[in-house]
Design an enzyme around this catalytic site. Structure first.
Site, PDB file in Angstrom:
ATOM      1  N   GLY A   1      70.950  51.496  38.291  1.00  0.00           N
ATOM      2  CA  GLY A   1      69.854  50.778  37.707  1.00  0.00           C
ATOM      3  C   GLY A   1      68.988  51.553  36.693  1.00  0.00           C
ATOM      4  N   LEU A   2      68.075  51.015  36.381  1.00  0.00           N
ATOM      5  CA  LEU A   2      67.570  51.601  34.839  1.00  0.00           C
ATOM      6  C   LEU A   2      66.972  53.141  35.329  1.00  0.00           C
ATOM      7  CD1 LEU A   2      65.450  48.814  33.761  1.00  0.00           C
ATOM      8  CD2 LEU A   2      67.231  49.743  32.400  1.00  0.00           C
ATOM      9  N   SER A   3      66.827  53.917  34.335  1.00  0.00           N
ATOM     10  CA  SER A   3      65.916  55.184  34.659  1.00  0.00           C
ATOM     11  C   SER A   3      64.810  54.923  35.135  1.00  0.00           C
ATOM     12  CB  SER A   3      66.135  55.987  33.185  1.00  0.00           C
ATOM     13  OG  SER A   3      65.462  57.298  33.259  1.00  0.00           O
ATOM     14  N   GLY A   4      64.377  55.583  35.971  1.00  0.00           N
ATOM     15  CA  GLY A   4      62.998  55.705  36.578  1.00  0.00           C
ATOM     16  C   GLY A   4      62.852  54.473  37.509  1.00  0.00           C
TER      17      GLY A   4
ATOM     18  N   GLY B   1      64.092  54.371  40.659  1.00  0.00           N
ATOM     19  CA  GLY B   1      63.834  54.973  41.970  1.00  0.00           C
ATOM     20  C   GLY B   1      65.335  55.390  42.588  1.00  0.00           C
TER      21      GLY B   1
ATOM     22  N   SER C   1      74.780  54.104  35.129  1.00  0.00           N
ATOM     23  CA  SER C   1      76.021  53.372  35.056  1.00  0.00           C
ATOM     24  C   SER C   1      75.660  51.907  34.507  1.00  0.00           C
ATOM     25  CB  SER C   1      76.927  53.192  36.629  1.00  0.00           C
ATOM     26  OG  SER C   1      76.143  52.977  37.506  1.00  0.00           O
TER      27      SER C   1
END
Length: 201
Positions: free
Chosen positions: A33-36, A38, A107
């Site tokens: 998932g995206l940075s931030g 969770g 990733s």
């Protein structure tokens, strides 16, 4: 170079023997998932839940790995691919010891995630897409990275000037926007617990 290598994989105690010792089955839980989004927070919450069930775990986190084994890698496409390849190889080593390994990495491409799955083994790879919208991640900005992107101080940032490919066949999708970390970890636990705990006869 390879002609001078003599691997002894066939002489090492098999995973099944180590799993009997630990009374658990090894598995790699791959959070993407995206940075931030969770990922790390959920990984740590899941680790605690598994520990309470007497399951031996290891957490591999993006920032931690980049301060050690992958500290020589940057954020180019080639380096990111190598980053994931090395992580998958390390995760496989833990897997072969019967350890439940929780990986928390952006990733960003399907190619990277499929390569990780290939190295680890499809039957032992559980992919979790931590689906948090870019706007929510930007608002959280736990590490201050999104602020740097806005100022032009950070390039090749996933979701901004570097794309994130949505997982095609994730085993589980978690929406974090309107739920708690506890609930997210519980969702994963419910999906994997029967696969990793060996019931005593």
């Amino acid at each position: 170079m390879t002609e001078n290598l003599f691997p002894s994989f066939d002489k090492i105690l098999p995973r099944s023997e180590k799993e009997k010792l630990l009374n658990q089955r090894g598995m790699v839980i791959w959070l993407t998932g995206l940075s931030g989004a969770g990922k790390t927070t959920i990984a740590l919450a899941l680790e605690k839940k598994l520990h309470e069930k007497k399951i031996l775990t290891e957490v591999l986190d993006g920032d931690n790995v980049r301060t050690g084994i992958n500290r020589n890698l940057g954020f180019s496409e080639i380096d990111r691919m190598e980053n994931i390849r090395r992580i998958a190889e390390v995760a496989k080593l833990f897997l072969d010891c019967g350890i439940v390994t929780i990986c928390a990495f952006v990733s960003p491409t399907e190619t990277m995630r499929q390569e990780a799955k290939k190295i680890i083994g499809e039957n032992y790879f559980f992919e979790v897409f931590v689906n948090t919208p870019f706007a929510v991640c930007e608002k959280r900005d736990v590490k201050g990275l999104y602020a740097k992107v806005k100022k032009g101080e950070l390039k090749n940032f996933t979701g901004a000037d570097s794309s994130f490919e949505m997982p095609v066949n994730a085993d589980l999708i978690i929406h974090t926007e309107n739920t708690t970390v506890e609930n997210c970890a519980e969702q994963i636990l419910k999906n994997i617990v029967r696969k990793i705990i060996i019931l005593k006869k």
